[in-house]
Design a protein around this motif. Sequence first.
Motif, PDB file in Angstrom:
ATOM      1  N   UNK A 121       0.822  -1.202   0.000  1.00 35.88           N
ATOM      2  CA  UNK A 121       0.000   0.000   0.000  1.00 35.88           C
ATOM      3  C   UNK A 121       0.857   1.255   0.000  1.00 35.88           C
ATOM      4  N   UNK A 122       0.299   2.344  -0.523  1.00 39.52           N
ATOM      5  CA  UNK A 122       1.025   3.621  -0.565  1.00 39.52           C
ATOM      6  C   UNK A 122       0.432   4.639   0.400  1.00 39.52           C
ATOM      7  N   UNK A 123      -0.525   4.193   1.213  1.00 40.55           N
ATOM      8  CA  UNK A 123      -1.201   5.103   2.140  1.00 40.55           C
ATOM      9  C   UNK A 123      -0.536   4.976   3.508  1.00 40.55           C
ATOM     10  N   UNK A 124       0.113   6.056   3.965  1.00 39.02           N
ATOM     11  CA  UNK A 124       0.878   5.980   5.211  1.00 39.02           C
ATOM     12  C   UNK A 124       0.192   6.685   6.372  1.00 39.02           C
ATOM     13  N   UNK A 125      -0.921   7.355   6.123  1.00 36.80           N
ATOM     14  CA  UNK A 125      -1.627   8.029   7.201  1.00 36.80           C
ATOM     15  C   UNK A 125      -2.395   7.005   8.050  1.00 36.80           C
ATOM     16  N   UNK A 126      -2.969   7.492   9.139  1.00 37.67           N
ATOM     17  CA  UNK A 126      -3.743   6.599  10.007  1.00 37.67           C
ATOM     18  C   UNK A 126      -5.004   6.123   9.295  1.00 37.67           C
ATOM     19  N   UNK A 127      -5.355   4.883   9.548  1.00 39.03           N
ATOM     20  CA  UNK A 127      -6.588   4.349   8.980  1.00 39.03           C
ATOM     21  C   UNK A 127      -7.793   4.914   9.721  1.00 39.03           C
ATOM     22  N   UNK A 128      -8.899   4.982   9.016  1.00 37.58           N
ATOM     23  CA  UNK A 128     -10.142   5.456   9.627  1.00 37.58           C
ATOM     24  C   UNK A 128     -10.623   4.437  10.663  1.00 37.58           C
ATOM     25  N   UNK A 129     -11.132   4.897  11.779  1.00 34.89           N
ATOM     26  CA  UNK A 129     -11.689   4.025  12.812  1.00 34.89           C
ATOM     27  C   UNK A 129     -13.173   4.330  12.962  1.00 34.89           C
ATOM     28  N   UNK A 130     -14.000   3.295  12.877  1.00 32.79           N
ATOM     29  CA  UNK A 130     -15.451   3.448  12.975  1.00 32.79           C
ATOM     30  C   UNK A 130     -15.961   2.542  14.087  1.00 32.79           C
ATOM     31  N   UNK A 131     -16.691   3.073  15.037  1.00 32.25           N
ATOM     32  CA  UNK A 131     -17.217   2.209  16.111  1.00 32.25           C
ATOM     33  C   UNK A 131     -18.224   1.208  15.564  1.00 32.25           C
ATOM     34  N   UNK A 132     -18.244   0.012  16.156  1.00 34.41           N
ATOM     35  CA  UNK A 132     -19.196  -1.003  15.737  1.00 34.41           C
ATOM     36  C   UNK A 132     -20.608  -0.605  16.155  1.00 34.41           C
ATOM     37  N   UNK A 133     -21.562  -1.063  15.401  1.00 33.94           N
ATOM     38  CA  UNK A 133     -22.957  -0.723  15.638  1.00 33.94           C
ATOM     39  C   UNK A 133     -23.703  -1.930  16.193  1.00 33.94           C
ATOM     40  N   UNK A 134     -24.755  -1.663  16.956  1.00 31.72           N
ATOM     41  CA  UNK A 134     -25.599  -2.744  17.455  1.00 31.72           C
ATOM     42  C   UNK A 134     -26.753  -2.955  16.492  1.00 31.72           C
ATOM     43  N   UNK A 135     -26.859  -4.174  15.943  1.00 30.29           N
ATOM     44  CA  UNK A 135     -27.939  -4.485  15.012  1.00 30.29           C
ATOM     45  C   UNK A 135     -28.787  -5.658  15.478  1.00 30.29           C
ATOM     46  N   UNK A 136     -28.719  -5.971  16.764  1.00 31.94           N
ATOM     47  CA  UNK A 136     -29.549  -7.032  17.296  1.00 31.94           C
ATOM     48  C   UNK A 136     -28.782  -8.318  17.535  1.00 31.94           C
ATOM     49  N   UNK A 137     -29.487  -9.379  17.929  1.00 31.00           N
ATOM     50  CA  UNK A 137     -28.830 -10.641  18.303  1.00 31.00           C
ATOM     51  C   UNK A 137     -28.381 -11.499  17.132  1.00 31.00           C
TER      52      UNK A 137
END
Length: 682
Positions: A121-137
């Motif tokens: 990869x050529x992308x050296x910046x920090x990766x995006x972080x996304x919190x997990x979502x609750x979608x049920x059981x």
Amino acid sequence: MPKLTIDGIQVEVAPNTTILQAAEIVGSEVPRFCYHDRLSIAGNCRMCLVDVEKSPKPVASCAMPVAEGMVVHTKSARANKARAGVMEFLLINHPLDCPICDQGGECDLQDQAMAYGFDRGRFHENKRAVPDKYMGPLVETSMNRCIHCTRCVRFATEIAGVPSLGATGRGEDMEITTYLEQALASELSGNVVDLCPVGALTSKPYAFNARPWELRKTESIDVLDAVGTNVRIDSRGREVMRVLPRINEDINEEWLADKSRHACDGLRYQRLDRPYVRIAGKLQPATWQEAFDAIAGRVMNLNGDKIAAIAGDMADVESMFALKALMTALGSRNLDCRQDGAALDANVRASYIFNTTIAGIEQADALYIIGSNPRKEAPILNARIRKRSLKGNFPISVVGDQADLTYKYTSLGTDVAAFFQTPPAPTQAKNPMVIVGMGALARPDGAAILAAARSFAEAIGAVKDGWNGFNVLHTAAARVGGLDVGLVPGIGGRDTRGILDGASKGEIEVVYLLGADEIDTAKLGKAFVIYQGHHGDRGAHRADIVLPGAAYTEKDGIYVNTEGRVQRANRAVFPPGEAREDWTIIRALSATLNRTLPFDSLAQLRARLVAAHPVFTDLDTVVKAEWKTFGTAGAIAAGPVKSPIDNYYMTDPISRASRTMAQCTEEFVNGKTPAQKTGTHG
């Protein structure tokens, strides 16, 4: 019709066909993430770029209609370079989770990265972080992996009819989420896992249990409702790990209801794995011969009128055919396959099947639903009704509960008597449909309702040459097959209500329950109860003799779905312990009772079945039923009519034993949201 050339092959296609669809016609594979045949076109992943001559830049083939004389190259250097660039952008923020991702081994992104990815990869910046979502059981999330294809959003909105998924933010801040952090409240929610091309949405009950290459795959039929959904059972050793849909355009397309998908963990719990005999008020383990001898001691010298049999909702046709033969040999005419007491005429096949067929719903132009909630009783069939309603010019009227069916309809009240007294005037529809549910037919006046529904269907022109719009929607997978083999009372015999009434009065002394768990066992009185089944459910608790049978994943069996389609389920695993396939138990018992049945193998049984009932000759086809008069004209009692299913997630012994279905019941039925709503990955 426009003509174009794709990879040197000239093809003529229908107007408004996209380049991607035309490429599939000529056999050229175009990679894609966001495009799906059954969803609207989004055009947002750009993986399907192709090289079109005279175009200044590569073209997104999923969103570009063909044009006369167009020349397309799907494998040119320009197209491949464009796709490699798109893949590099997609992998900028995608985490290196493959070793621990449940999609590993069956991931579209993984597969296409092999073809179009770069080795660094050529992308050296920090990766995006996304919190997990609750979608049920049922749905596990790892939103760092999401590539914003929006397949899940489009499925929830268009197919499931539950617009609870959407996107917030823009650009790098865009996130797929449920509104207000709520669970995905749909009976079809598990399909978003199949649709997700990456590992952002995975199956929560199946998480970290197995890899796809460890599993043995068996094509079979689902029996947790009457639709007959085609499924693939994935097993490891003697354990069913998961159930996935198979494509069948005439029945389920490629969808699978949540109960059918996730109740399979119930196959592990509360299983009957050895015979039991009640001694001094308690069930004690016994050998097969001891159990058979105990039955013989009560049955051998008993008049046939004092013996009865009831088949349950998941019994296969072979076992019901064998049970009927045994009861006939014992001189009993007291037998029934209708646990709920539904007034169905076994002599007229058109009176108890879905004559329009499931696929035929798309040809209808008006619908009346009487005493049924298709969303709970048959979610796959309900999705087909919604699909037709979205095309427009499809008025839907409902007599019964005013529930959310995921499409618009006109309520005609809840009183079925009032409806038939003043039925609506015939519509201008060319192909009207009537769906009658068990909520209407299982009432004491069900025979009168059946006759009135037939008359109503004829009056509005729903039955004519080339079209039969009269339909019965069943809730039990075994019901149509049981009626086809005639597992109903003989002349002078008792039906389910009569059997229970006779048992409570002491007139019926022996009752054979073939997986019958939905009856009121308190009404069995002091009768000697033989229960043959696979779970320690209601019938087994009341039984004097317990004979352990096989669940639908553990035997080869024939089932007939609500539209009268004969299908075969195949054994994926073996039954636990000393449990046996159901027809073999009945055959062995017949020998002990000196009423030996005339077959020693499944092939011999099926040969006799087809000879006695030719309807089982044709597999996977719907044979048009002859229209005759049926039902019994009479008074219909005033009062509301409602669906027999209150809790979709627990309707049978398997789903009642399922821990996953228990979680769904707590969340979606009882409204108890878990205190901890984060995903597995935090």
